[in-house]
Design a protein around this motif. Structure first.
Motif, PDB file in Angstrom:
ATOM      1  N   MET A   1      19.736 -12.511  -7.121  1.00  0.00           N
ATOM      2  CA  MET A   1      19.100 -11.234  -6.852  1.00  0.00           C
ATOM      3  C   MET A   1      19.246 -10.895  -5.367  1.00  0.00           C
ATOM      4  O   MET A   1      18.997 -11.733  -4.515  1.00  0.00           O
ATOM      5  N   GLN A   2      19.626  -9.664  -5.107  1.00  0.00           N
ATOM      6  CA  GLN A   2      19.812  -9.253  -3.729  1.00  0.00           C
ATOM      7  C   GLN A   2      18.580  -8.543  -3.208  1.00  0.00           C
ATOM      8  O   GLN A   2      17.912  -7.797  -3.924  1.00  0.00           O
ATOM      9  N   ILE A   3      18.276  -8.768  -1.954  1.00  0.00           N
ATOM     10  CA  ILE A   3      17.094  -8.185  -1.320  1.00  0.00           C
ATOM     11  C   ILE A   3      17.371  -6.785  -0.768  1.00  0.00           C
ATOM     12  O   ILE A   3      16.460  -5.971  -0.623  1.00  0.00           O
ATOM     13  N   ARG A   4      18.631  -6.512  -0.483  1.00  0.00           N
ATOM     14  CA  ARG A   4      18.998  -5.251   0.173  1.00  0.00           C
ATOM     15  C   ARG A   4      18.536  -4.000  -0.589  1.00  0.00           C
ATOM     16  O   ARG A   4      17.902  -3.123   0.004  1.00  0.00           O
ATOM     17  N   PRO A   5      18.814  -3.882  -1.901  1.00  0.00           N
ATOM     18  CA  PRO A   5      18.362  -2.681  -2.613  1.00  0.00           C
ATOM     19  C   PRO A   5      16.840  -2.563  -2.671  1.00  0.00           C
ATOM     20  O   PRO A   5      16.299  -1.452  -2.633  1.00  0.00           O
ATOM     21  N   ILE A   6      16.168  -3.685  -2.690  1.00  0.00           N
ATOM     22  CA  ILE A   6      14.705  -3.661  -2.712  1.00  0.00           C
ATOM     23  C   ILE A   6      14.167  -3.149  -1.386  1.00  0.00           C
ATOM     24  O   ILE A   6      13.240  -2.333  -1.356  1.00  0.00           O
ATOM     25  N   LEU A   7      14.761  -3.593  -0.283  1.00  0.00           N
ATOM     26  CA  LEU A   7      14.336  -3.120   1.029  1.00  0.00           C
ATOM     27  C   LEU A   7      14.582  -1.620   1.192  1.00  0.00           C
ATOM     28  O   LEU A   7      13.746  -0.911   1.757  1.00  0.00           O
ATOM     29  N   VAL A   8      15.711  -1.143   0.682  1.00  0.00           N
ATOM     30  CA  VAL A   8      16.009   0.290   0.760  1.00  0.00           C
ATOM     31  C   VAL A   8      14.979   1.072  -0.056  1.00  0.00           C
ATOM     32  O   VAL A   8      14.451   2.087   0.406  1.00  0.00           O
ATOM     33  N   LEU A   9      14.674   0.604  -1.246  1.00  0.00           N
ATOM     34  CA  LEU A   9      13.698   1.284  -2.102  1.00  0.00           C
ATOM     35  C   LEU A   9      12.315   1.324  -1.451  1.00  0.00           C
ATOM     36  O   LEU A   9      11.663   2.372  -1.412  1.00  0.00           O
ATOM     37  N   VAL A  10      11.887   0.206  -0.912  1.00  0.00           N
ATOM     38  CA  VAL A  10      10.586   0.164  -0.232  1.00  0.00           C
ATOM     39  C   VAL A  10      10.592   1.085   0.988  1.00  0.00           C
ATOM     40  O   VAL A  10       9.618   1.793   1.240  1.00  0.00           O
ATOM     41  N   GLY A  11      11.691   1.112   1.716  1.00  0.00           N
ATOM     42  CA  GLY A  11      11.804   1.990   2.876  1.00  0.00           C
ATOM     43  C   GLY A  11      11.729   3.457   2.495  1.00  0.00           C
ATOM     44  O   GLY A  11      11.048   4.249   3.160  1.00  0.00           O
ATOM     45  N   VAL A  12      12.384   3.836   1.418  1.00  0.00           N
ATOM     46  CA  VAL A  12      12.342   5.227   0.952  1.00  0.00           C
ATOM     47  C   VAL A  12      10.929   5.599   0.524  1.00  0.00           C
ATOM     48  O   VAL A  12      10.422   6.675   0.867  1.00  0.00           O
ATOM     49  N   ILE A  13      10.275   4.719  -0.212  1.00  0.00           N
ATOM     50  CA  ILE A  13       8.898   4.984  -0.652  1.00  0.00           C
ATOM     51  C   ILE A  13       7.969   5.127   0.549  1.00  0.00           C
ATOM     52  O   ILE A  13       7.130   6.034   0.595  1.00  0.00           O
ATOM     53  N   MET A  14       8.130   4.246   1.529  1.00  0.00           N
ATOM     54  CA  MET A  14       7.301   4.340   2.731  1.00  0.00           C
ATOM     55  C   MET A  14       7.547   5.637   3.488  1.00  0.00           C
ATOM     56  O   MET A  14       6.598   6.274   3.954  1.00  0.00           O
ATOM     57  N   ALA A  15       8.807   6.042   3.608  1.00  0.00           N
ATOM     58  CA  ALA A  15       9.127   7.277   4.315  1.00  0.00           C
ATOM     59  C   ALA A  15       8.521   8.482   3.602  1.00  0.00           C
ATOM     60  O   ALA A  15       7.944   9.374   4.240  1.00  0.00           O
ATOM     61  N   LEU A  16       8.614   8.520   2.269  1.00  0.00           N
ATOM     62  CA  LEU A  16       8.042   9.627   1.510  1.00  0.00           C
ATOM     63  C   LEU A  16       6.512   9.642   1.591  1.00  0.00           C
ATOM     64  O   LEU A  16       5.906  10.714   1.719  1.00  0.00           O
ATOM     65  N   MET A  17       5.908   8.469   1.525  1.00  0.00           N
ATOM     66  CA  MET A  17       4.450   8.402   1.663  1.00  0.00           C
ATOM     67  C   MET A  17       4.027   8.866   3.054  1.00  0.00           C
ATOM     68  O   MET A  17       3.024   9.577   3.199  1.00  0.00           O
ATOM     69  N   GLY A  18       4.775   8.480   4.064  1.00  0.00           N
ATOM     70  CA  GLY A  18       4.477   8.912   5.420  1.00  0.00           C
ATOM     71  C   GLY A  18       4.549  10.422   5.561  1.00  0.00           C
ATOM     72  O   GLY A  18       3.689  11.040   6.191  1.00  0.00           O
ATOM     73  N   LEU A  19       5.558  11.029   4.941  1.00  0.00           N
ATOM     74  CA  LEU A  19       5.671  12.488   4.979  1.00  0.00           C
ATOM     75  C   LEU A  19       4.493  13.152   4.262  1.00  0.00           C
ATOM     76  O   LEU A  19       3.981  14.181   4.719  1.00  0.00           O
ATOM     77  N   LEU A  20       4.062  12.569   3.154  1.00  0.00           N
ATOM     78  CA  LEU A  20       2.890  13.095   2.447  1.00  0.00           C
ATOM     79  C   LEU A  20       1.643  13.003   3.325  1.00  0.00           C
ATOM     80  O   LEU A  20       0.869  13.963   3.424  1.00  0.00           O
ATOM     81  N   PHE A  21       1.461  11.867   3.983  1.00  0.00           N
ATOM     82  CA  PHE A  21       0.313  11.693   4.872  1.00  0.00           C
ATOM     83  C   PHE A  21       0.353  12.704   6.014  1.00  0.00           C
ATOM     84  O   PHE A  21      -0.670  13.272   6.385  1.00  0.00           O
ATOM     85  N   ILE A  22       1.534  12.941   6.574  1.00  0.00           N
ATOM     86  CA  ILE A  22       1.667  13.917   7.653  1.00  0.00           C
ATOM     87  C   ILE A  22       1.286  15.302   7.151  1.00  0.00           C
ATOM     88  O   ILE A  22       0.528  16.034   7.798  1.00  0.00           O
ATOM     89  N   GLY A  23       1.810  15.669   5.993  1.00  0.00           N
ATOM     90  CA  GLY A  23       1.511  16.982   5.433  1.00  0.00           C
ATOM     91  C   GLY A  23       0.034  17.174   5.141  1.00  0.00           C
ATOM     92  O   GLY A  23      -0.535  18.242   5.407  1.00  0.00           O
ATOM     93  N   GLN A  24      -0.607  16.146   4.617  1.00  0.00           N
ATOM     94  CA  GLN A  24      -2.037  16.244   4.348  1.00  0.00           C
ATOM     95  C   GLN A  24      -2.838  16.264   5.644  1.00  0.00           C
ATOM     96  O   GLN A  24      -3.781  17.034   5.784  1.00  0.00           O
ATOM     97  N   GLY A  25      -2.485  15.419   6.574  1.00  0.00           N
ATOM     98  CA  GLY A  25      -3.213  15.337   7.833  1.00  0.00           C
ATOM     99  C   GLY A  25      -3.142  16.615   8.645  1.00  0.00           C
ATOM    100  O   GLY A  25      -4.099  16.984   9.330  1.00  0.00           O
ATOM    101  N   LEU A  26      -2.016  17.303   8.560  1.00  0.00           N
ATOM    102  CA  LEU A  26      -1.859  18.557   9.301  1.00  0.00           C
ATOM    103  C   LEU A  26      -2.342  19.771   8.502  1.00  0.00           C
ATOM    104  O   LEU A  26      -2.354  20.878   9.020  1.00  0.00           O
TER     105      LEU A  26
END
Length: 66
Positions: A1-26
Motif C-alpha cells: 500500500m502506498q502512502i502518497r495517494p492517502i497524503l494527497v487525499l488528506v491534503g485536499v480534504i484539509m484544504a477544502l475544510m480550511g476554505l469552508l472555515f474561512i468562508g464561514q469565519g468571514l
C-alpha cells in the motif's frame, strides 16, 4: 500500500475544510445556519492555517518518490 495517494487525499480534504472555515469565519458562507463559526474572524484565521497545511501536505506527497 502506498502512502502518497492517502497524503494527497488528506491534503485536499484539509484544504477544502480550511476554505469552508474561512468562508464561514468571514461571513460569506452561512451554512449551517446554527454554526457558531459564522462571522468570527478567529475561524477564518484557523481556516487559513488548515488550508495552508493541506496544501503543504499535497506538495510533500507530490515530491515523494513513486
Amino acid at each position: 500500500m502506498q502512502i502518497r495517494p492517502i497524503l494527497v487525499l488528506v491534503g485536499v480534504i484539509m484544504a477544502l475544510m480550511g476554505l469552508l472555515f474561512i468562508g464561514q469565519g468571514l461571513g460569506y458562507i452561512h451554512w449551517p445556519a446554527s454554526s457558531t463559526m459564522l462571522d468570527q474572524r478567529v475561524w477564518a484565521d484557523r481556516g487559513a492555517a488548515i488550508a495552508v497545511l493541506g496544501l503543504l501536505l499535497i506538495l510533500v506527497a507530490r515530491r515523494m518518490r513513486r
